[in-house]
Design a protein around this motif. Sequence first.
Motif, mmCIF file in Angstrom:
data_model
loop_
_atom_site.group_PDB
_atom_site.id
_atom_site.type_symbol
_atom_site.label_atom_id
_atom_site.label_comp_id
_atom_site.label_asym_id
_atom_site.label_seq_id
_atom_site.Cartn_x
_atom_site.Cartn_y
_atom_site.Cartn_z
ATOM 1 N N ILE A 7 0.855 -1.191 0.000
ATOM 2 C CA ILE A 7 0.000 0.000 0.000
ATOM 3 C C ILE A 7 0.887 1.236 0.000
ATOM 4 C CG2 ILE A 7 -1.996 1.104 1.040
ATOM 5 C CD1 ILE A 7 -2.406 -1.890 0.484
ATOM 6 N N ILE A 27 -2.344 -0.833 8.211
ATOM 7 C CA ILE A 27 -1.896 -1.683 7.092
ATOM 8 C C ILE A 27 -1.141 -2.897 7.610
ATOM 9 C CG2 ILE A 27 -0.356 -1.760 5.089
ATOM 10 C CD1 ILE A 27 -1.109 1.229 4.645
ATOM 11 N N HIS A 32 -0.473 -6.414 5.649
ATOM 12 C CA HIS A 32 0.044 -5.930 4.374
ATOM 13 C C HIS A 32 1.281 -5.060 4.578
ATOM 14 C CE1 HIS A 32 -3.393 -7.705 2.517
ATOM 15 N NE2 HIS A 32 -4.242 -6.951 3.204
ATOM 16 N N VAL A 60 -1.965 -0.930 -4.170
ATOM 17 C CA VAL A 60 -3.034 0.008 -3.819
ATOM 18 C C VAL A 60 -2.410 1.358 -3.482
ATOM 19 C CG1 VAL A 60 -4.927 0.510 -2.207
ATOM 20 C CG2 VAL A 60 -4.493 -1.847 -2.916
ATOM 21 N N LEU A 156 -9.768 -1.992 2.174
ATOM 22 C CA LEU A 156 -8.957 -3.122 1.702
ATOM 23 C C LEU A 156 -9.802 -4.386 1.590
ATOM 24 C CD1 LEU A 156 -5.562 -2.661 3.583
ATOM 25 C CD2 LEU A 156 -6.105 -2.159 1.206
ATOM 26 N N LYS A 160 -10.470 -6.391 -2.130
ATOM 27 C CA LYS A 160 -10.140 -7.795 -2.389
ATOM 28 C C LYS A 160 -11.216 -8.473 -3.221
ATOM 29 C CE LYS A 160 -7.027 -8.930 1.410
ATOM 30 N NZ LYS A 160 -6.802 -9.800 2.591
#
Length: 323
Positions: A7, A27, A32, A60, A156, A160
């Motif tokens: 991200i 995050i 992630h 992203v 997020l 997905k």
Amino acid sequence: MKKKLQIFISSTYIDLKDERQAAVEAILDAGHIPAGMELFKAGNEDQLKTIKRWIDESDVYLLILGGRYGSIETSSGKSYTHLEYEYAIEKGMPVFATVLSDSWLYSKAAQIGAGNDVFEQQEQDKYKQFKDFVHSKVIRRVEDLKDIKLSIHTTLSEFKDLYEFSGWVKGSEVEDNAELIKENRALLKENKKLKELLDKQASTRKVGRFEYEEIKEALKNKEITLPAGKIGNDEDKTVDYLSLLITFRDTFSTGVENSTSASPLKIYLYYNIAPTLMSFGLLEKVKVAGAKYERIHTTKEGLNFLAYYDIDKSNKKRAATLK
């Protein structure tokens, strides 16, 4: 394989340290990888290239928009944050923005006693234009640090279901899929051989005096306008001769006649379509013993042409499944 998404976090830096930290924590908590370029010095000639490379490698893009416009990139006159956001939009990558509410910004200014550190002073017009642009896309307005974390988790999770991400995977998981990789390589090798075979066949096949591909291309490029009602069409229709040969291959194989008892379709094929196909040696005219009419049917070369056509179609279908 469990994928970790990278991200890219974009924002002004000095005024949004706490907000960026909240985003990083959210995050990481989601499993992630956060990435950002806030530590680069403004004015570095290669900074924008490096930023774009990091954005390219990310899955992203996250914008945190506060009350400041940010450091200006000299050649464009826009802030780095503005340029990053535009680049991500142009790439078509998944983008979302968390926008700090006015009440939060005023509260921050009151707490630190320095409104200049919270609100843009020098580039107010550019900031307003950038903010309007961001608001024209999907945003999540946030009121505190908890809202930032919640918006990241929620977005997020939604992404997905909406996007097919490349992501990052552990090397050990890739090794576990060694057999799959080996199989894919074998399929790619087979696909390459098949393509080479098709190319070789296409360059050596003869149909009478001509090459198969030459006849095929000529028939595709030669068209005729069929009047309404001639072959079951409700209105005038322009068709190429290759399509007509394939469509009426069975009819031509058994033969079309110019007898008075022949159907209107066969009469039309006999006089209007067959002559062109005969010029390529695909059809021929024969006399019918004891009859005054003649029949046109497919020649040996014509059958070879149709066989090559069917082989090509089958091989291309098989090749497509191996990609």
